[in-house]
Write an enzyme that holds these catalytic residues in place. Structure first.
Site, PDB file in Angstrom:
ATOM      1  N   SER A 274      -8.772   5.435   0.017  1.00  0.00           N
ATOM      2  CA  SER A 274      -9.769   6.511   0.165  1.00  0.00           C
ATOM      3  C   SER A 274      -9.303   7.810  -0.494  1.00  0.00           C
ATOM      4  O   SER A 274     -10.101   8.511  -1.138  1.00  0.00           O
ATOM      5  CB  SER A 274     -10.102   6.744   1.639  1.00  0.00           C
ATOM      6  OG  SER A 274      -8.932   6.862   2.414  1.00  0.00           O
ATOM      7  N   HIS A 304      -8.389  -1.644   4.343  1.00  0.00           N
ATOM      8  CA  HIS A 304      -8.028  -0.227   4.519  1.00  0.00           C
ATOM      9  C   HIS A 304      -8.563   0.218   5.895  1.00  0.00           C
ATOM     10  O   HIS A 304      -8.202  -0.354   6.910  1.00  0.00           O
ATOM     11  CB  HIS A 304      -8.592   0.560   3.332  1.00  0.00           C
ATOM     12  CG  HIS A 304      -8.188   2.004   3.249  1.00  0.00           C
ATOM     13  ND1 HIS A 304      -7.080   2.519   3.864  1.00  0.00           N
ATOM     14  CD2 HIS A 304      -8.769   3.067   2.601  1.00  0.00           C
ATOM     15  CE1 HIS A 304      -6.980   3.819   3.609  1.00  0.00           C
ATOM     16  NE2 HIS A 304      -8.006   4.177   2.851  1.00  0.00           N
ATOM     17  N   HIS A 351       1.540  -3.389   5.275  1.00  0.00           N
ATOM     18  CA  HIS A 351       1.245  -2.124   4.596  1.00  0.00           C
ATOM     19  C   HIS A 351       1.649  -2.205   3.129  1.00  0.00           C
ATOM     20  O   HIS A 351       2.577  -2.935   2.780  1.00  0.00           O
ATOM     21  CB  HIS A 351       1.967  -0.952   5.265  1.00  0.00           C
ATOM     22  CG  HIS A 351       1.318   0.361   4.981  1.00  0.00           C
ATOM     23  ND1 HIS A 351       1.636   1.122   3.885  1.00  0.00           N
ATOM     24  CD2 HIS A 351       0.326   1.028   5.623  1.00  0.00           C
ATOM     25  CE1 HIS A 351       0.875   2.207   3.874  1.00  0.00           C
ATOM     26  NE2 HIS A 351       0.063   2.173   4.923  1.00  0.00           N
ATOM     27  N   ARG A 360       2.710   6.294  13.212  1.00  0.00           N
ATOM     28  CA  ARG A 360       1.417   6.591  13.854  1.00  0.00           C
ATOM     29  C   ARG A 360       1.159   5.594  14.980  1.00  0.00           C
ATOM     30  O   ARG A 360       0.573   5.925  16.012  1.00  0.00           O
ATOM     31  CB  ARG A 360       0.287   6.549  12.813  1.00  0.00           C
ATOM     32  CG  ARG A 360       0.454   7.582  11.721  1.00  0.00           C
ATOM     33  CD  ARG A 360      -0.573   7.400  10.607  1.00  0.00           C
ATOM     34  NE  ARG A 360      -0.414   6.138   9.898  1.00  0.00           N
ATOM     35  CZ  ARG A 360      -1.163   5.751   8.868  1.00  0.00           C
ATOM     36  NH1 ARG A 360      -2.145   6.537   8.433  1.00  0.00           N
ATOM     37  NH2 ARG A 360      -0.947   4.592   8.274  1.00  0.00           N
ATOM     38  N   ASP A 406      -3.664   0.989  12.625  1.00  0.00           N
ATOM     39  CA  ASP A 406      -4.893   0.358  13.120  1.00  0.00           C
ATOM     40  C   ASP A 406      -4.655  -0.626  14.261  1.00  0.00           C
ATOM     41  O   ASP A 406      -5.601  -1.058  14.916  1.00  0.00           O
ATOM     42  CB  ASP A 406      -5.607  -0.353  11.973  1.00  0.00           C
ATOM     43  CG  ASP A 406      -5.998   0.618  10.885  1.00  0.00           C
ATOM     44  OD1 ASP A 406      -6.530   1.688  11.219  1.00  0.00           O
ATOM     45  OD2 ASP A 406      -5.748   0.329   9.700  1.00  0.00           O
TER      46      ASP A 406
HETATM   47  N1  NMX Z   1      -1.991 -10.876   7.530  1.00  0.00           N
HETATM   48  C1  NMX Z   1      -1.986 -11.907   6.674  1.00  0.00           C
HETATM   49  N2  NMX Z   1      -1.485 -11.858   5.425  1.00  0.00           N
HETATM   50  C2  NMX Z   1      -0.943 -10.700   5.051  1.00  0.00           C
HETATM   51  C3  NMX Z   1      -0.869  -9.580   5.890  1.00  0.00           C
HETATM   52  C4  NMX Z   1      -1.444  -9.698   7.174  1.00  0.00           C
HETATM   53  N3  NMX Z   1      -1.483  -8.678   8.035  1.00  0.00           N
HETATM   54  N4  NMX Z   1      -0.255  -8.580   5.234  1.00  0.00           N
HETATM   55  C5  NMX Z   1       0.036  -9.056   4.008  1.00  0.00           C
HETATM   56  N5  NMX Z   1      -0.381 -10.330   3.897  1.00  0.00           N
HETATM   57  C6  NMX Z   1      -0.323 -11.200   2.719  1.00  0.00           C
HETATM   58  C7  NMX Z   1      -1.172 -10.599   1.597  1.00  0.00           C
HETATM   59  O1  NMX Z   1      -2.533 -10.915   1.779  1.00  0.00           O
HETATM   60  C8  NMX Z   1      -0.538 -11.235   0.386  1.00  0.00           C
HETATM   61  O2  NMX Z   1      -0.986 -12.564   0.321  1.00  0.00           O
HETATM   62  P1  NMX Z   1      -1.246 -13.299  -1.107  1.00  0.00           P
HETATM   63  O3  NMX Z   1       0.030 -13.187  -1.869  1.00  0.00           O
HETATM   64  O4  NMX Z   1      -1.622 -14.672  -0.738  1.00  0.00           O
HETATM   65  O5  NMX Z   1      -2.355 -12.517  -1.773  1.00  0.00           O
HETATM   66  C9  NMX Z   1       0.945 -11.263   0.764  1.00  0.00           C
HETATM   67  O6  NMX Z   1       0.995 -11.222   2.192  1.00  0.00           O
HETATM   68  C10 NMX Z   1       1.759 -10.109   0.201  1.00  0.00           C
HETATM   69  O7  NMX Z   1       1.135  -8.903   0.583  1.00  0.00           O
HETATM   70  P2  NMX Z   1       1.982  -7.567   0.771  1.00  0.00           P
HETATM   71  O8  NMX Z   1       2.582  -7.231  -0.559  1.00  0.00           O
HETATM   72  O9  NMX Z   1       2.891  -7.694   1.926  1.00  0.00           O
HETATM   73  O10 NMX Z   1       0.867  -6.518   1.175  1.00  0.00           O
HETATM   74  P3  NMX Z   1      -0.157  -5.726   0.226  1.00  0.00           P
HETATM   75  O11 NMX Z   1       0.529  -4.462  -0.195  1.00  0.00           O
HETATM   76  O12 NMX Z   1      -0.715  -6.585  -0.842  1.00  0.00           O
HETATM   77  O13 NMX Z   1      -1.330  -5.421   1.240  1.00  0.00           O
HETATM   78  C11 NMX Z   1      -2.276  -4.711   3.298  1.00  0.00           C
HETATM   79  C12 NMX Z   1      -1.192  -4.451   2.260  1.00  0.00           C
HETATM   80  C13 NMX Z   1      -2.277  -3.582   4.304  1.00  0.00           C
HETATM   81  C14 NMX Z   1      -3.635  -4.728   2.591  1.00  0.00           C
HETATM   82  C15 NMX Z   1      -1.993  -6.059   4.012  1.00  0.00           C
HETATM   83  O14 NMX Z   1      -0.761  -5.971   4.709  1.00  0.00           O
HETATM   84  C16 NMX Z   1      -3.087  -6.494   4.940  1.00  0.00           C
HETATM   85  O15 NMX Z   1      -4.058  -7.120   4.488  1.00  0.00           O
HETATM   86  N6  NMX Z   1      -2.989  -6.151   6.277  1.00  0.00           N
HETATM   87  C17 NMX Z   1      -4.038  -6.448   7.212  1.00  0.00           C
HETATM   88  C18 NMX Z   1      -5.156  -5.428   7.072  1.00  0.00           C
HETATM   89  C19 NMX Z   1      -4.717  -4.082   7.590  1.00  0.00           C
HETATM   90  O16 NMX Z   1      -4.173  -3.950   8.670  1.00  0.00           O
HETATM   91  N7  NMX Z   1      -5.004  -3.034   6.796  1.00  0.00           N
HETATM   92  C20 NMX Z   1      -4.780  -1.672   7.258  1.00  0.00           C
HETATM   93  C21 NMX Z   1      -3.805  -0.869   6.412  1.00  0.00           C
HETATM   94  C22 NMX Z   1      -3.646   0.501   6.990  1.00  0.00           C
HETATM   95  N8  NMX Z   1      -4.871   1.309   6.862  1.00  0.00           N
HETATM   96  O17 NMX Z   1      -5.304   1.892   7.801  1.00  0.00           O
HETATM   97  O18 NMX Z   1      -5.449   1.418   5.779  1.00  0.00           O
HETATM   98  C1  MLT Z   2      -3.730   4.960   5.270  1.00  0.00           C
HETATM   99  O1  MLT Z   2      -3.589   5.643   6.278  1.00  0.00           O
HETATM  100  O2  MLT Z   2      -4.351   5.401   4.282  1.00  0.00           O
HETATM  101  C2  MLT Z   2      -3.237   3.556   5.278  1.00  0.00           C
HETATM  102  O3  MLT Z   2      -2.072   3.428   6.021  1.00  0.00           O
HETATM  103  C3  MLT Z   2      -3.207   2.874   3.947  1.00  0.00           C
HETATM  104  C4  MLT Z   2      -2.232   3.349   2.920  1.00  0.00           C
HETATM  105  O4  MLT Z   2      -1.482   4.291   3.080  1.00  0.00           O
HETATM  106  O5  MLT Z   2      -2.218   2.681   1.849  1.00  0.00           O
END
Ligand code: NMX
Ligand code: MLT
Length: 468
Positions: A274, A304, A351, A360, A406
């Site tokens: 965002s 996100h 993350h 947080r 979250d």
């Molecule tokens: N559950 C399942 N798989 C996961 C998760 C999770 N919580 N976190 C990472 N992975 C997977 C990811 O999908 C990827 O799979 P693939 O190689 O098959 O595509 C692999 O692990 C490597 O990912 P990472 O490098 O560890 O994480 P990345 O930086 O790509 O993504 C997030 C970060 C936050 C998008 C990811 O951890 C996620 O999808 N978390 C769950 C959603 C979430 O809680 N998002 C909120 C973030 C904070 N916010 O408020 O914005």
């Molecule tokens: C945020 O607060 O924006 C989330 O933790 C996601 C991020 O920092 O990439």
């Protein structure tokens, strides 16, 4: 409790007519607290703008090597933008102008009798690099109240949307509806000088931040209740008033919880979806309303900001499946494994930058332990904290198995009766408007140019890889 239609009692009379710009400019200049705020931003910017110019003289200094992996995988870890308001450390978490969240929460002014740092004071900190005094905070809160009247066309726009439109869609559309009164945009059309950009971006930012809780509360009341709400209360602080306009819980504890929530979510450096989106859109000199409407569309994604909605949904579903059984690490391990096996992510964990438990999360956990240690959903979330990281670690690919913000924010809201999880990202959005608006002001102050990275085709990457 007396209830009124929250927006209809809080609109600009005659709404659609654009307020005369001269009058707006004069009244802004006449406000001592805004003049003080501008003075502080300008004073801080003197050094920072000079530093930027100095750094550009050595502009070809290398800070990083880029790899094919970084290019393909979402620009992860590429240091490619300047954000002054906050900085994210993979181990320590976010710092607002150099202050950890624990420090910021301790030092920021509080509501009378309260313990949570006030989010509007955090906004002042992000803008100026200083913790405001109690007097400055009170004057700044009053300034936001004075700017909070929502133009009538916003209400008209909202009324056209089906009530089952996702609250984030409603919010983004309201930001666009407000765009017609953008002072930045009007001044640009008049031919303002570049060095005035930041002041008019600030004017829009203040208006937007003053109004967003009113709009957000109205969206909640029209979507989930009958459209009426407790009246706007300018005796309260920015977040306390938002909490009371939601009309779900009159307690001081809910107001404190909301203040904490809005302070914690305010900023997360510049690379999150965002913030990056609003920065990118703003770099085209689109005004703050356009920029934040776009940023909100990014926040609405499940990876996100929407993760708070998804997380509560996951917890509620798990609770239902437990059917009264005490949650155990064994049972939760199985649920987490099943979620992964069904091809879904486990929301609230992982993350893009953090490699430790999100501070947080820790601060919200401390709040929950102090206020509702026996809440069944909080107890369940605690078992998740034990069960889920090993499951994610076992995949061998998740870089951060620990909980993010979250994983608990929805649990806090539901305890106080805000239990429609589809609304949770709007609360995040009200908060994140602070960081994104502060960033926009600083980007215009620093004269950052239009953002335009170079993309590559896979063939070009292949050619680069073959050369090595
Ligand atoms: N559950 C399942 N798989 C996961 C998760 C999770 N919580 N976190 C990472 N992975 C997977 C990811 O999908 C990827 O799979 P693939 O190689 O098959 O595509 C692999 O692990 C490597 O990912 P990472 O490098 O560890 O994480 P990345 O930086 O790509 O993504 C997030 C970060 C936050 C998008 C990811 O951890 C996620 O999808 N978390 C769950 C959603 C979430 O809680 N998002 C909120 C973030 C904070 N916010 O408020 O914005
Ligand atoms: C945020 O607060 O924006 C989330 O933790 C996601 C991020 O920092 O990439």
């Amino acid at each position: 409790m007396q209830r009124v239609a929250v927006l209809s009692q809080h609109v600009v009379a005659g709404g659609p007519a654009r307020p005369p710009l001269g009058a707006a400019a004069t009244s802004a200049a006449a406000s001592p607290i805004v003049a003080k705020l501008k003075g502080k931003i300008a004073a801080l910017a003197k050094d920072r703008v000079a530093l930027k110019a100095e750094l550009l003289k050595a502009g070809d200094t290398k800070i990083q090597d880029l790899t094919v992996e970084m290019c393909i995988n979402g620009a992860r870890s590429i240091k490619a933008m300047v954000t002054e308001t906050s900085d994210l450390d993979a181990a320590k978490g976010i710092a607002y102008r150099g202050l950890s969240l624990f420090e910021a929460n301790q030092k920021l002014p509080k509501a009378p009798g309260g313990e949570s740092g006030l989010p509007e004071a955090a906004f002042w900190l992000l803008l100026t690099g200083e913790i405001p005094s109690a007097e400055e905070t009170a004057a700044f809160t009053a300034e936001l109240h004075a700017r909070s009247a929502v133009p009538a066309n916003v209400l008209t726009t909202l009324a056209t949307l089906p009530k089952d439109t996702h609250p984030m869609t409603q919010l983004s559309m309201c930001m666009l509806a407000m765009q017609k009164d953008s002072k930045f945009s009007a001044k640009y059309q008049e031919g303002m000088m570049k060095n005035a950009y930041w002041e008019w971006a600030l004017e829009d930012a203040l208006d937007l931040i003053a109004r967003i809780p009113v709009v957000a509360a109205h969206i909640y009341r029209r979507t989930f209740k009958d459209g009426s709400a407790p009246p706007y209360d300018s005796k309260l602080d920015w977040a306390g008033n938002y909490a009371q306009m939601l009309g779900v819980n009159d307690s001081e504890a809910f107001k404190e919880c909301t203040r904490l929530y809005l302070m914690l979510h305010a900023d997360h450096e510049g690379g999150n979806v965002s913030a990056h989106t609003s920065h990118l859109v703003g770099s085209a000199l689109s005004d703050p309303y356009y920029s934040w409407a776009a940023g909100l569309c990014g926040l609405a994604g499940p990876l996100h900001g929407l993760a708070n909605q998804e997380c509560l949904r996951w917890l509620k579903e798990t609770q239902k499946n437990l059917g009264g059984q005490e949650p155990t690490v064994e049972i939760l391990t199985k649920y987490a494994q099943d979620t992964l096996a069904s091809g879904k992510v486990i929301p609230g964990f992982g993350h893009g930058v953090l490699r430790q438990t999100d501070p947080r999360y820790t601060i919200q956990k401390e709040f929950a332990e102090a206020h509702f240690p026996d809440d069944p959903l909080f107890k369940l979330a605690n078992v998740c904290f034990q069960a889920i990281p090993p499951v994610l670690q076992a995949t061998g690919k998740v870089k951060n198995p620990w909980p993010n913000v979250d994983a608990l924010s929805g649990t806090c809201m539901q305890y106080y009766g805000l239990n429609q999880e589809d609304y949770y990202t709007v609360v995040f959005a009200v908060s994140r408007s602070l960081g994104c608006m502060a960033n926009l002001v600083w980007s215009r102050m620093m004269g950052l140019p239009i953002e335009r990275p170079k993309s590559m085709t896979l063939d070009a990457l292949e050619a680069a890889a073959k050369k090595q």
